[in-house]
Design a protein around this motif. Structure first.
Motif, mmCIF file in Angstrom:
data_model
loop_
_atom_site.group_PDB
_atom_site.id
_atom_site.type_symbol
_atom_site.label_atom_id
_atom_site.label_comp_id
_atom_site.label_asym_id
_atom_site.label_seq_id
_atom_site.Cartn_x
_atom_site.Cartn_y
_atom_site.Cartn_z
ATOM 1 N N TYR A 1 4.170 -53.361 -9.440
ATOM 2 C CA TYR A 1 5.094 -54.252 -10.140
ATOM 3 C C TYR A 1 5.948 -53.488 -11.152
ATOM 4 O O TYR A 1 6.715 -54.092 -11.899
ATOM 5 C CB TYR A 1 4.301 -55.364 -10.846
ATOM 6 N N ALA B 1 6.457 -57.434 -14.036
ATOM 7 C CA ALA B 1 5.093 -57.049 -14.400
ATOM 8 C C ALA B 1 4.548 -57.953 -15.502
ATOM 9 O O ALA B 1 3.361 -58.278 -15.526
ATOM 10 C CB ALA B 1 5.050 -55.584 -14.839
ATOM 11 N N TYR C 1 -1.153 -52.135 -12.030
ATOM 12 C CA TYR C 1 0.215 -52.634 -12.205
ATOM 13 C C TYR C 1 1.291 -51.816 -11.501
ATOM 14 O O TYR C 1 2.471 -52.196 -11.511
ATOM 15 C CB TYR C 1 0.534 -52.794 -13.697
ATOM 16 N N MET D 1 1.231 -60.118 -15.342
ATOM 17 C CA MET D 1 0.223 -59.973 -16.396
ATOM 18 C C MET D 1 -0.175 -61.332 -16.966
ATOM 19 O O MET D 1 -1.369 -61.638 -17.121
ATOM 20 C CB MET D 1 0.788 -59.079 -17.493
ATOM 21 N N ILE E 1 3.461 -52.446 -19.700
ATOM 22 C CA ILE E 1 2.045 -52.112 -19.906
ATOM 23 C C ILE E 1 1.844 -51.244 -21.142
ATOM 24 O O ILE E 1 0.769 -50.672 -21.339
ATOM 25 C CB ILE E 1 1.438 -51.427 -18.660
#
Length: 680
Positions: free
Chosen positions: A320, A439, A317, A443, A123
């Motif tokens: 994850y 993740a 998020y 995404m 992220i």
């Protein structure tokens, strides 16, 4: 619009319940008799009489906030999906194939070493963009960017059907922006809600910010900023019951008017950043909310907004990312909000996430093995049996005029059933899945779903598209499509072979509580305002509408009187649509069942008459119990009444229930005939 049938979470495997008359031997396992608690009088608490034996034998496991038939079925479906995943993992399938995507997603979710090593890297791009923002324009750019990857911010938009012209797909905007479940959590002062709010502001928010790299002081200040913005936005969020008025929540306007409503936002630029094609018209659900967003953008500092958006990304998020994020996310959302004592095993969580994001990929493999075409035919036949029962009910109504009856029949005949699984599957060819990052896969899958929705703008409505997967234990009615969706998994009764399920149980469990329930949604307090083509358009006479409202208000008052927990009452107005659909499904199912051979023969099974077994079959659909924390959350946030009241509530309005179980005046469930609600 999705009207969930079941409050129980979980996925389900399918079972082709026999729809023909039951002619087999006495069942070794009886799906209703075996659950009885004979120490409870049916007239005192029918739900516990029907399900209490099972509840006593099946405490809620630590990893769950509730435990019931949906969870039991969910365990079965997870096992079958696990088998599909394990096979895909070993298949060495070519890149881009369904099997490769399934296997690689599964691998990435179980790769805890890789997840720990990655830290915040998945992220980082989102957090960096937020950190670079210098002004409101930068905040709005970051909002558009993270929103396209499934992060829920203060600006909620999607493409959906125009309620007043259902063949058109337009941008729809609605309220949101909150981190707690809904507006009530910011303002209620009871001990339970106050405790949750205190944990959120002084523990959960600063902990998540610290895990993201902020020091104690910055995290504390950031948490204060987040809560200030959320509470400000919550004050302009409409209450749960007010969200069910389709006219009040329909405000169509040209882009110029939207810009005037929110002068701090250039919507042409914002929609471009959000990856929309040029937008000229939007439908705003709650204009006062967007005015509040506009004011918030000019009231709160850029640093306040940076903390807010950072939190939104972390929240979206955390499950994850590494263990520390995952654990804290569960501590608050799982333990504090829902009362769960421990997490599900990782393999189940990964399977559930995969099913949410790529459900039709799994579904294609699932139905090949578990749902034959013959089952699809059977359920379509039951839909028609229930539709015919509704026709007969409409014809006999003593409160509806002939003119409205004719239009009601036109709408009923136009309802389109989607049964079992889609005839056309979603195309996931542009979705890239690898083994590098869990993740990252989440995404990309969220971005794929976002673009799938965005690209509907200006295109014809795709009536073949499904809103849920075949392996989902749920069902829905869409007013703008005038259709019901009945996934394959919805009809399973755990532990019982299809051939051993008698019609009485099937008509209660499947026809009444699912099919009849969803059809009735087309004629509940909200759904009735849409015509046969799915348009928000008045088709009732004023007199008929007034008579319907009078009868519906009796149901509002009936449910308002139920105390669930502490001082928490059912919100009769918010739950009205579901309560109408429950009652409608029951009365339609009864008359459809009366046409079967089993009902006409009247033979008992395990000492139970066919009509008794019908009511027990309906109660089976709500088998389960719930932790207090989750129950309190449901009362504040859900338009569905708790399961036990979806049995006991409508049954008190049904004459056949009193006859079947000898309910008499003085019994706790007795309602005087003058107080019983009769709509359909």
């Amino acid at each position: 619009m999705n009207f969930n049938k079941h409050y129980l979470a979980g996925l389900a495997m399918v079972s082709a319940v026999a729809l023909c008359a039951f002619t087999g031997p006495k069942p070794k396992t009886d799906p209703v008799y075996d659950n009885l608690d004979k120490s409870v009088k049916p007239g005192d608490n029918f739900f516990l009489y029907a399900n209490g034996g099972w509840i006593k034998r099946n405490p809620i496991p630590n990893a769950y906030s509730s435990w019931g038939i949906g969870n039991v079925v969910g365990e079965d479906i997870r096992e079958r999906l696990r088998n599909i995943n394990e096979a895909a993992l070993k298949a060495n399938a070519p890149k881009g194939s369904t099997t490769q995507k399934i296997g690689d997603f599964y691998f990435s979710g179980l790769d805890t070493i890789g997840i720990e090593r990655a830290g915040l890297n998945p992220i980082k791009a989102q957090l960096d963009m937020i950190d670079r923002a210098q002004d409101v324009k930068g905040i709005l750019a970051a909002t558009a960017y993270v929103g396209a990857y499934g992060v829920r911010t203060m600006l909620g938009a999607r493409v959906g059907q125009d309620d007043k012209n259902s063949v058109k797909m337009l941008v729809q905007m609605s309220q949101g922006g909150l981190g707690l479940p809904n507006r009530d959590y910011y303002f209620k002062t009871d001990a339970r809600t106050t405790k949750i709010r205190t944990d959120y502001t002084t523990n959960h928010l600063p902990t998540m910010l610290k895990l993201s790299g902020w020091d104690e002081a910055k995290a504390t200040k950031g948490a204060e900023s987040i809560y200030k913005i959320e509470k400000f936005l919550a004050d302009s969020n409409r209450k749960l019951e007010d969200m069910r008025d389709p006219y009040r929540n329909y405000n169509k306007m040209p882009l110029a008017k939207l810009n005037a409503l929110t002068p701090a936002i250039n919507w042409s630029e914002q929609f471009r950043l959000m990856e929309y094609k040029p937008v000229d018209t939007v439908i705003v659900g709650q204009p006062e909310y967007l005015r509040a967003v506009n004011k918030a953008l000019t009231t709160f500092s850029v640093d306040d907004w940076k903390a807010y958006l950072r939190w939104k990304v972390l929240s979206a998020y955390a499950p994850y990312l590494n263990k520390a994020f995952d654990d804290e996310s569960f501590r608050f959302s799982g333990k504090v909000l829902a009362g769960r004592k421990e997490q599900l095993p990782r393999i189940k969580r990964v399977t559930d996430t995969e099913n949410q994001l790529m459900g039709e990929l799994l579904g294609q493999l699932f139905v090949k093995e578990y749902f034959p075409q013959t089952s699809k035919v059977r359920y379509n036949q039951m839909v028609e049996a229930m539709r015919q029962s509704y026709r007969e009910h409409i014809a006999k109504l003593d409160w509806m005029s002939a003119a409205t009856k004719q239009k009601a029949l036109t709408k009923l005949n136009a309802i389109h059933p989607k049964v079992g699984y889609p005839d056309k599957w979603k195309d996931y060819s542009t979705l890239d899945i690898d083994r590098v990052s869990y993740a990252g896969n989440v995404m990309r899958a969220r971005h794929w779903a976002y673009l799938n929705n965005v690209n509907k703008l200006g295109k014809p409505v795709d009536h073949s598209e499904w809103g849920m997967t075949p392996q989902t234990y749920n069902a829905s009615y869409s007013p703008t499509n005038n259709e019901i969706t009945l996934p394959a998994a919805q009809f399973m009764i755990p532990g019982v072979k299809d051939a051993d399920v008698d019609d009485a149980v099937v008509y209660g469990y499947a026809a009444a509580s699912t099919i009849g329930h969803e059809i009735t949604h087309g004629f509940d307090d909200e759904g009735r305002q849409y015509d046969a083509k799915g348009n928000l358009k008045s088709w009732w006479t004023k007199q008929d509408s007034a008579k319907f409202t009078q009868r519906a208000e009796m149901l509002v008052q009936q449910f308002n009187g139920y105390v669930v927990l502490d001082s928490l009452h059912i919100n009769g107005k918010a739950t009205l649509g579901e309560n109408i659909a429950d009652l409608g499904g029951i009365v339609l199912g009864i008359d459809a069942f009366k046409k079967t051979k089993q009902y006409k023969e009247g033979k008992k099974i395990n000492g139970l008459t066919p009509m008794q077994r019908f009511f027990l079959g309906y109660a089976l659909g709500w088998l389960g119990h719930t932790r207090d924390e989750s129950l309190a959350n449901q009362i504040l946030t859900d338009v569905h009444s708790p399961g036990f009241l979806r049995v006991n509530g409508p049954f008190t309005d049904v004459p056949e229930f009193y006859t079947a179980f000898g309910i008499k005046k003085g019994d706790k469930m007795w309602l005087d005939p003058s107080q019983r609600v009769k709509i359909w």
